[in-house]
Design an enzyme around this catalytic site. Structure first.
Site, PDB file in Angstrom:
ATOM      1  N   GLY A   1       0.826  -1.202   0.000  1.00  0.00           N
ATOM      2  CA  GLY A   1       0.000   0.000   0.000  1.00  0.00           C
ATOM      3  C   GLY A   1       0.862   1.255   0.000  1.00  0.00           C
ATOM      4  O   GLY A   1       0.546   2.255  -0.662  1.00  0.00           O
TER       5      GLY A   1
ATOM      6  N   SER B   1      -4.048  -2.580  -0.081  1.00  0.00           N
ATOM      7  CA  SER B   1      -3.019  -3.484   0.423  1.00  0.00           C
ATOM      8  C   SER B   1      -3.665  -4.809   0.783  1.00  0.00           C
ATOM      9  O   SER B   1      -4.777  -4.833   1.318  1.00  0.00           O
ATOM     10  CB  SER B   1      -2.347  -2.870   1.651  1.00  0.00           C
ATOM     11  OG  SER B   1      -1.371  -3.744   2.146  1.00  0.00           O
ATOM     12  N   ALA B   2      -2.982  -5.923   0.501  1.00  0.00           N
ATOM     13  CA  ALA B   2      -3.567  -7.249   0.751  1.00  0.00           C
ATOM     14  C   ALA B   2      -3.539  -7.661   2.218  1.00  0.00           C
ATOM     15  O   ALA B   2      -4.458  -8.315   2.698  1.00  0.00           O
ATOM     16  CB  ALA B   2      -2.833  -8.301  -0.086  1.00  0.00           C
ATOM     17  N   HIS B   3      -2.497  -7.243   2.944  1.00  0.00           N
ATOM     18  CA  HIS B   3      -2.339  -7.817   4.294  1.00  0.00           C
ATOM     19  C   HIS B   3      -3.284  -7.233   5.335  1.00  0.00           C
ATOM     20  O   HIS B   3      -3.291  -7.663   6.481  1.00  0.00           O
ATOM     21  CB  HIS B   3      -0.876  -7.739   4.760  1.00  0.00           C
ATOM     22  CG  HIS B   3      -0.405  -6.389   5.213  1.00  0.00           C
ATOM     23  ND1 HIS B   3      -0.331  -6.059   6.546  1.00  0.00           N
ATOM     24  CD2 HIS B   3       0.018  -5.315   4.528  1.00  0.00           C
ATOM     25  CE1 HIS B   3       0.150  -4.809   6.652  1.00  0.00           C
ATOM     26  NE2 HIS B   3       0.368  -4.348   5.438  1.00  0.00           N
TER      27      HIS B   3
ATOM     28  N   THR C   1       9.735  -8.513 -12.004  1.00  0.00           N
ATOM     29  CA  THR C   1       9.002  -9.782 -12.106  1.00  0.00           C
ATOM     30  C   THR C   1       7.971  -9.836 -10.988  1.00  0.00           C
ATOM     31  O   THR C   1       8.267  -9.528  -9.834  1.00  0.00           O
ATOM     32  CB  THR C   1       9.979 -10.972 -12.029  1.00  0.00           C
ATOM     33  OG1 THR C   1      10.889 -10.837 -13.114  1.00  0.00           O
ATOM     34  CG2 THR C   1       9.248 -12.301 -12.124  1.00  0.00           C
TER      35      THR C   1
ATOM     36  N   CYS D   1       3.073   2.178  12.996  1.00  0.00           N
ATOM     37  CA  CYS D   1       4.244   2.741  12.350  1.00  0.00           C
ATOM     38  C   CYS D   1       5.010   3.669  13.285  1.00  0.00           C
ATOM     39  O   CYS D   1       6.168   3.957  13.060  1.00  0.00           O
ATOM     40  CB  CYS D   1       3.840   3.500  11.110  1.00  0.00           C
ATOM     41  SG  CYS D   1       2.714   2.550  10.112  1.00  0.00           S
TER      42      CYS D   1
HETATM   43  C1  LIG Z   1      -1.291  -0.190   6.478  1.00  0.00           C
HETATM   44  C2  LIG Z   1      -1.606   1.087   5.786  1.00  0.00           C
HETATM   45  C3  LIG Z   1      -0.834   1.537   4.702  1.00  0.00           C
HETATM   46  C4  LIG Z   1       0.414   0.831   4.257  1.00  0.00           C
HETATM   47  O1  LIG Z   1       0.158  -0.381   3.621  1.00  0.00           O
HETATM   48  P1  LIG Z   1       1.392  -1.423   3.497  1.00  0.00           P
HETATM   49  O2  LIG Z   1       0.889  -2.452   2.548  1.00  0.00           O
HETATM   50  O3  LIG Z   1       1.620  -1.937   4.875  1.00  0.00           O
HETATM   51  O4  LIG Z   1       2.539  -0.664   2.965  1.00  0.00           O
HETATM   52  C5  LIG Z   1      -1.201   2.699   4.067  1.00  0.00           C
HETATM   53  N1  LIG Z   1      -2.283   3.389   4.459  1.00  0.00           N
HETATM   54  C6  LIG Z   1      -3.051   2.990   5.489  1.00  0.00           C
HETATM   55  C7  LIG Z   1      -4.238   3.791   5.870  1.00  0.00           C
HETATM   56  C8  LIG Z   1      -2.739   1.831   6.199  1.00  0.00           C
HETATM   57  O5  LIG Z   1      -3.479   1.454   7.217  1.00  0.00           O
END
Ligand SMILES: *Cc1c(COP(=O)(O)O)cnc(C)c1O
Length: 392
Positions: free
Chosen positions: A71, A199-201, A237, A327
């Site tokens: 993300g 973001s996938a996680h 890739t 973070c």
């Molecule tokens: C977690 C998060 C991101 C960052 O995503 P990552 O895949 O961990 O780099 C960005 N924006 C928000 C609002 C998030 O909660």
């Protein structure tokens, strides 16, 4: 020891169905999707399917989805890309004071390179005012970037209304939907946005894979230079197992969104009811109206104690929560989000973020509240400012 994970906004566990979908791409389906022979083309098909799954979740076309490494990369790419591509039109970007650092630090970087950035204020619940956005727009404004759902306090912004203001002035609109995805419905056409980051996680998919939605017809330069992957827009890739995992997670999120949101909301309300009825001196941070915040988010300040101490003592009981944003867990600065909302520093220091998700149970909530009661009592007994008049 029991383990209770209440930090779903930091990351989610990978669902079993997602892991199963990924495994072949780590083993027998190892072909390079850019290769022209069978095993490469087979992997390419897997990527195409994932692109459709992600596109469907947000009402986009497949050709508008560009996979990135996370993300954060999608956020960096769109901010830097628009600043570069539209520099002849202007050099002013509007964002907010409560964005994720992936947006804020990118904007601060661009400020060192001649870009002008306006950081909009928010009210005490974390909402951006459409009138403030309207007033901040100038002739040289090229982009507005406002997150859909805040990661710390869960505030859901009126994105459709905000995007319409930008559009009326012919300005591009980006929204970071990393926290919104899978939790509230997103339709890029209904919202009228030009770019979104995902973001996938955060949706039960793997780490290290994200995506940028870029409306067809808008061109920005690539962020990673090299090969012709992702329609020549994002070289390197592909993270094939990550992409198919993201696709599966998106498909599951789409199917289960209402149930998922209802389950999270129920447990989050239960957690707040139990905390507020059994512990004194607690304040809810973020929207009081739970329908206007992320369904799994609860952010609470505990008077006279430090969020960090609560976190560590909860951890000793097997409970994972966060203070401010994950973070900033390595810095002692108080949360920039609570700060922008006008939460006094001592209250911000006593803030804990609890985020629930699909695997949270009612027993988990009871276990957390029982331990929390003991921990808060113990910490307050040790606190030199406990009960002090005017401690704020
Ligand atoms: C977690 C998060 C991101 C960052 O995503 P990552 O895949 O961990 O780099 C960005 N924006 C928000 C609002 C998030 O909660």
């Amino acid at each position: 020891m029991r383990h209770v994970y209440l930090d779903y906004s930091a990351t989610t566990p990978v669902k079993e169905e997602v892991a199963q979908e990924m495994i072949p791409y780590l083993t027998e389906k190892f072909g390079n999707p850019s290769s022209l022979y069978g095993p490469g083309l087979e992997v390419k098909e897997g990527l195409n399917q994932a692109r459709k799954q992600v596109a469907d979740l947000i009402g986009a076309q497949e050709r508008e989805i560009f996979f990135t490494s996370c993300g954060t990369e999608a956020d960096n790419w769109v901010i830097e890309g628009v600043a570069d591509a539209f520099k002849d039109k202007g050099n002013h970007i509007i964002t907010t004071k409560i964005e994720h650092h992936a947006i804020l630090h990118t904007c601060q970087y661009l400020e060192k390179h001649g870009v002008e950035v306006t950081y909009l204020d928010v009210d005490e619940e974390g909402f951006v005012s459409p009138a403030d956005l309207e007033a901040a727009i100038k002739d040289n404004t090229i982009l507005v970037s406002i997150m859909m759902v805040n990661n710390e306090v869960g505030t859901i912004q009126p994105i459709k209304e905000l995007a319409a203001i930008a559009k009326a002035h012919g300005i591009l609109f980006h929204t970071d939907t990393v926290q919104a995805l899978g939790n509230i419905p997103i339709d890029v056409n209904d919202l009228g946005v030009d770019f979104i980051s995902m973001s996938a996680h955060k949706i039960y998919g793997p780490k290290g894979i994200g995506a940028l939605y870029k409306r067809a017809g808008i061109n920005i330069p690539s962020f990673v230079h090299g090969g012709a992957q992702e329609k020549k827009k994002r070289a390197g890739t592909e993270n094939t197992s990550g992409i198919v995992g993201f696709g599966k997670a998106a498909e599951l999120a789409m199917k289960s969104l209402p149930e998922h949101a209802a389950h999270s909301d129920k447990l989050r309300r239960m957690l707040w009811d139990k905390i507020s009825s059994s512990i004194d001196g607690v304040t809810l941070n973020g929207p009081k109206d739970f329908t206007k915040r992320h369904p799994g988010n609860l952010n609470v300040s505990f008077d006279f104690v430090e969020g960090e101490s609560i976190l560590l003592l909860l951890d000793a009981c097997g409970i994972s929560v966060s203070t401010g944003s994950a973070c900033s867990s390595e810095s002692l600065d108080t949360s920039h989000v609570l700060n922008a909302m006008g939460v006094p520093v001592v209250k911000a220091n006593g803030a804990v973020r609890f985020t629930v998700g699909d695997f949270t149970t009612e027993e988990d909530i009871d276990y957390v509240v029982e331990n929390l009661k003991t921990i808060i009592t113990r910490l307050r007994e040790l606190s030199p400012v406990n009960g002090m008049e005017g401690w704020e």
